[in-house]
Design an enzyme around this catalytic site. Sequence first.
Site, PDB file in Angstrom:
ATOM      1  N   TYR A  36      72.260  40.445  68.996  1.00 55.17           N
ATOM      2  CA  TYR A  36      71.411  39.699  68.068  1.00 55.17           C
ATOM      3  C   TYR A  36      71.139  38.303  68.610  1.00 55.17           C
ATOM      4  CZ  TYR A  36      72.289  43.334  64.663  1.00 55.17           C
ATOM      5  OH  TYR A  36      72.346  44.542  64.017  1.00 55.17           O
ATOM      6  N   LYS A  47      68.397  32.359  77.178  1.00 57.40           N
ATOM      7  CA  LYS A  47      69.681  32.780  77.760  1.00 57.40           C
ATOM      8  C   LYS A  47      69.743  34.314  77.801  1.00 57.40           C
ATOM      9  CE  LYS A  47      74.325  32.015  78.324  1.00 57.40           C
ATOM     10  NZ  LYS A  47      74.925  31.003  79.184  1.00 57.40           N
ATOM     11  N   ARG A  93      64.505  42.620  64.226  1.00 59.42           N
ATOM     12  CA  ARG A  93      65.041  43.020  62.918  1.00 59.42           C
ATOM     13  C   ARG A  93      64.280  42.250  61.843  1.00 59.42           C
ATOM     14  NH1 ARG A  93      71.351  42.715  60.892  1.00 59.42           N
ATOM     15  NH2 ARG A  93      71.058  40.487  61.261  1.00 59.42           N
ATOM     16  N   GLU A 157      74.030  50.358  55.878  1.00 55.76           N
ATOM     17  CA  GLU A 157      74.955  49.292  55.448  1.00 55.76           C
ATOM     18  C   GLU A 157      75.079  49.192  53.939  1.00 55.76           C
ATOM     19  OE1 GLU A 157      73.648  45.701  57.447  1.00 55.76           O
ATOM     20  OE2 GLU A 157      71.553  46.059  57.002  1.00 55.76           O
ATOM     21  N   ASP A 187      77.904  44.170  55.744  1.00 58.87           N
ATOM     22  CA  ASP A 187      77.249  44.392  54.454  1.00 58.87           C
ATOM     23  C   ASP A 187      77.895  45.543  53.702  1.00 58.87           C
ATOM     24  OD1 ASP A 187      75.055  42.576  53.792  1.00 58.87           O
ATOM     25  OD2 ASP A 187      74.303  43.137  55.757  1.00 58.87           O
ATOM     26  N   ILE A 253      77.242  39.905  69.215  1.00 61.91           N
ATOM     27  CA  ILE A 253      76.651  38.663  68.701  1.00 61.91           C
ATOM     28  C   ILE A 253      76.761  37.510  69.687  1.00 61.91           C
ATOM     29  CG2 ILE A 253      76.843  39.132  66.217  1.00 61.91           C
ATOM     30  CD1 ILE A 253      79.592  37.516  66.454  1.00 61.91           C
ATOM     31  N   HIS A 254      77.433  37.744  70.809  1.00 59.82           N
ATOM     32  CA  HIS A 254      77.670  36.628  71.739  1.00 59.82           C
ATOM     33  C   HIS A 254      77.644  37.181  73.163  1.00 59.82           C
ATOM     34  CE1 HIS A 254      79.890  33.403  73.831  1.00 59.82           C
ATOM     35  NE2 HIS A 254      79.495  32.627  72.837  1.00 59.82           N
ATOM     36  N   ASP A 301      86.467  75.717  79.199  1.00 61.16           N
ATOM     37  CA  ASP A 301      85.410  76.675  78.861  1.00 61.16           C
ATOM     38  C   ASP A 301      84.140  75.875  78.579  1.00 61.16           C
ATOM     39  OD1 ASP A 301      86.089  75.652  76.467  1.00 61.16           O
ATOM     40  OD2 ASP A 301      86.521  77.569  75.487  1.00 61.16           O
TER      41      ASP A 301
HETATM   42  C1  LIG Z   1      78.562  33.201  66.968  1.00 58.09           C
HETATM   43  C2  LIG Z   1      77.709  32.039  67.380  1.00 58.09           C
HETATM   44  C3  LIG Z   1      77.293  31.228  66.157  1.00 58.09           C
HETATM   45  C4  LIG Z   1      78.527  31.147  68.325  1.00 58.09           C
HETATM   46  O1  LIG Z   1      77.654  30.135  68.769  1.00 58.09           O
HETATM   47  P1  LIG Z   1      78.099  29.029  69.781  1.00 58.09           P
HETATM   48  O2  LIG Z   1      76.928  28.160  70.013  1.00 58.09           O
HETATM   49  O3  LIG Z   1      79.363  28.382  69.314  1.00 58.09           O
HETATM   50  O4  LIG Z   1      78.436  29.842  71.092  1.00 58.09           O
HETATM   51  P2  LIG Z   1      78.795  29.286  72.518  1.00 58.09           P
HETATM   52  O5  LIG Z   1      80.046  29.962  72.953  1.00 58.09           O
HETATM   53  O6  LIG Z   1      78.822  27.788  72.573  1.00 58.09           O
HETATM   54  O7  LIG Z   1      77.570  29.807  73.400  1.00 58.09           O
HETATM   55  C5  LIG Z   1      77.662  29.869  74.807  1.00 58.09           C
HETATM   56  C6  LIG Z   1      76.306  30.109  75.368  1.00 58.09           C
HETATM   57  O8  LIG Z   1      75.821  31.374  74.930  1.00 58.09           O
HETATM   58  C7  LIG Z   1      74.625  31.218  74.204  1.00 58.09           C
HETATM   59  N1  LIG Z   1      74.638  32.152  73.086  1.00 58.09           N
HETATM   60  C8  LIG Z   1      75.542  32.251  72.089  1.00 58.09           C
HETATM   61  N2  LIG Z   1      75.227  33.254  71.270  1.00 58.09           N
HETATM   62  C9  LIG Z   1      74.102  33.815  71.756  1.00 58.09           C
HETATM   63  C10 LIG Z   1      73.301  34.894  71.350  1.00 58.09           C
HETATM   64  N3  LIG Z   1      73.591  35.598  70.238  1.00 58.09           N
HETATM   65  N4  LIG Z   1      72.233  35.222  72.098  1.00 58.09           N
HETATM   66  C11 LIG Z   1      71.925  34.524  73.213  1.00 58.09           C
HETATM   67  N5  LIG Z   1      72.647  33.479  73.651  1.00 58.09           N
HETATM   68  C12 LIG Z   1      73.723  33.132  72.928  1.00 58.09           C
HETATM   69  C13 LIG Z   1      74.629  29.772  73.716  1.00 58.09           C
HETATM   70  O9  LIG Z   1      73.315  29.344  73.464  1.00 58.09           O
HETATM   71  C14 LIG Z   1      75.271  29.103  74.899  1.00 58.09           C
HETATM   72  O10 LIG Z   1      74.312  29.025  75.938  1.00 58.09           O
HETATM   73  P3  LIG Z   1      74.052  27.646  76.696  1.00 58.09           P
HETATM   74  O11 LIG Z   1      75.309  27.410  77.479  1.00 58.09           O
HETATM   75  O12 LIG Z   1      72.845  27.909  77.541  1.00 58.09           O
HETATM   76  O13 LIG Z   1      73.848  26.617  75.631  1.00 58.09           O
HETATM   77  C15 LIG Z   1      76.464  32.503  68.165  1.00 58.09           C
HETATM   78  O14 LIG Z   1      76.942  33.259  69.245  1.00 58.09           O
HETATM   79  C16 LIG Z   1      75.456  33.244  67.362  1.00 58.09           C
HETATM   80  O15 LIG Z   1      74.658  32.635  66.648  1.00 58.09           O
HETATM   81  N6  LIG Z   1      75.408  34.582  67.489  1.00 58.09           N
HETATM   82  C17 LIG Z   1      74.472  35.410  66.742  1.00 58.09           C
HETATM   83  C18 LIG Z   1      74.959  35.589  65.309  1.00 58.09           C
HETATM   84  C19 LIG Z   1      74.052  36.514  64.565  1.00 58.09           C
HETATM   85  O16 LIG Z   1      72.930  36.742  64.929  1.00 58.09           O
HETATM   86  N7  LIG Z   1      74.535  37.098  63.453  1.00 58.09           N
HETATM   87  C20 LIG Z   1      73.757  38.065  62.700  1.00 58.09           C
HETATM   88  C21 LIG Z   1      73.842  39.440  63.293  1.00 58.09           C
HETATM   89  S1  LIG Z   1      75.275  40.340  62.763  1.00 58.09           S
HETATM   90  C22 LIG Z   1      74.849  40.872  61.187  1.00 58.09           C
HETATM   91  O17 LIG Z   1      73.811  40.578  60.683  1.00 58.09           O
HETATM   92  C23 LIG Z   1      75.830  41.720  60.432  1.00 58.09           C
HETATM   93  C24 LIG Z   1      75.360  43.153  60.237  1.00 58.09           C
HETATM   94  C25 LIG Z   1      75.298  43.890  61.544  1.00 58.09           C
HETATM   95  O18 LIG Z   1      74.080  43.197  59.641  1.00 58.09           O
HETATM   96  C26 LIG Z   1      76.355  43.795  59.278  1.00 58.09           C
HETATM   97  O19 LIG Z   1      77.445  44.184  59.743  1.00 58.09           O
HETATM   98  O20 LIG Z   1      76.045  43.914  58.071  1.00 58.09           O
HETATM   99 MG   LIG Z   2      73.906  43.524  57.647  1.00 61.27          MG
END
Ligand SMILES: CC(C)(COP(=O)(O)OP(=O)(O)OC[C@H]1O[C@@H](n2cnc3c(N)ncnc32)[C@H](O)[C@@H]1OP(=O)(O)O)[C@@H](O)C(=O)NCCC(=O)NCCSC(=O)C[C@](C)(O)C(=O)O
Ligand SMILES: [Mg+2]
Length: 325
Positions: A36, A47, A93, A157, A187, A253-254, A301
Amino acid sequence: MPGRGLQVACWRGFHCSHTMKYHQRAAATPRRAIMYVPGYDDRKANKAATLTIDSIVLDCEDGVAINKKEEARVNIPKLLARTDFGSKDRFIRVNSRDTGLTEDDVSSILASNNLPDGLLLPKVNSVDDINWFCDLAARNGNLKSLNRPMILGVMVETAIAMLNLKEITSFKSNTFDLQCLIFGADDFLAEIGASKTENAMELMYARQHVILHAKAFGLQAIDMVYNNYKDLIGLQRQAIEGAKMGFTGKQVIHPGQIDIVQESFSPSKEQIEWAKALSIAFEDHQQQGKGAFIFRGQMIDKPLLLQANNILSLINNVNGSHTSS
Ligand SMILES: CC(C)(COP(=O)(O)OP(=O)(O)OC[C@H]1O[C@@H](n2cnc3c(N)ncnc32)[C@H](O)[C@@H]1OP(=O)(O)O)[C@@H](O)C(=O)NCCC(=O)NCCSC(=O)C[C@](C)(O)C(=O)O
Ligand SMILES: [Mg+2]
C-alpha cells in the site's frame, strides 16, 4: 529457509481441483507482495517505483485521511502518467460503497487516460456491491480504451462478506476480471469484536475460509497485513505460515517487509530441485505402469505431482515476470 522443509503449500489454484473452467481464470502474474502506498504521497510512490515488488496499491481508502481524499484521487492519475513502475502491477484501492466517496474516486481515477492495471474494492459485502461498482465504472470510466478487462481484487473484511463468499467469487464480467481475494484482517477483527493475538489464532478460520473460496474459483488468495512492521521475525513466521496454508501472497505496508514476504511466497531451491526430480520420477513410473511409488522415502502419487507442478508454475511465472521488466 528455516522451517519450510519440503512440505509444499498449494501455491496456486491451477492443479488443485477438477474444476478447470474456474482454474483457468487463475492469473499467471505473481502477486507475492502487494504494498500500500497512500495516493497523495509522491515521496512514497517514487520510492515504490524503485523497489523490486510484484504489485503496489495506490490507496484512496484507509491509508488516506478524510481531508486528503481529494488530493489522493487527483494525484493518482498524475502519478500513473509520470512514473515508470516497471513490471509491477499497479492497483488503485477506491473507497467502499457505503462511504459515498466511490463516485468521486471513479470519476477522477477511471476517467483518466492513465488507467491502472487493476482495482481493489474494499469492504465488499455481496456480489451486488461488485455489480454496483462495475456499473458505476462502466458509466463514468474510460474503460473502453482498454484492450483487456480491468483486473479486480475484492477485499474480504466484513462478516457478511465471509458468508457471501461463494456468490462473490462466482462474479463474472467481460469488462472486469476478478483475480484475487484479499483478506482485510484489521477491519474483520474490528467487525467481529476480536483482538489480534501474536499467533493470530482468532483469524485462522477466516483465513482458511478465504483460501478455500479463492482456490475453488481459481483466484489468488492474499493474506493479511503484519502491522508490527519493525518485527521482521514475526513477519517471516506469519508469511511462511500463510504460504503453507495456501495463500499466494501477502499485503505489506512498508518497504522493509517486501523481501521477506516475496521470499516466503517463492519456492526454495530445495523445493524446486524436489519438484523437478519428482516430475521425472513420476513420468518414469507412469511408463512402468506404476501410479504410486517411493521417492526419497515417501509414497508419491498424482496429488504430489500436482503439488510439484504448482512449484514449477510459480517459479516460471516469477522468472517470466522478472525477465519482462
Ligand atoms: C507505517 C508507516 C506509517 C511508517 O512510516 P515511516 O515514515 O515511519 O517509515 P520509514 O521507516 O521512515 O520509511 C523509510 C522509507 O520508506 C518509505 N516508505 C515507508 N512506507 C512506504 C510505503 N508504504 N510505500 C512506499 N514507501 C514507503 C519512506 O518514505 C522512507 O523513504 P525515504 O527514505 O525515501 O524517505 C508507513 O510505512 C506507511 O504509511 N505505510 C502505509 C500504511 C498504509 O497504507 N496503511 C493502509 C493499508 S493497510 C489497511 O488498510 C488494512 C486492511 C488491509 O484494509 C485491513 O486489514 O482491514
Ligand atoms: Mg480494511
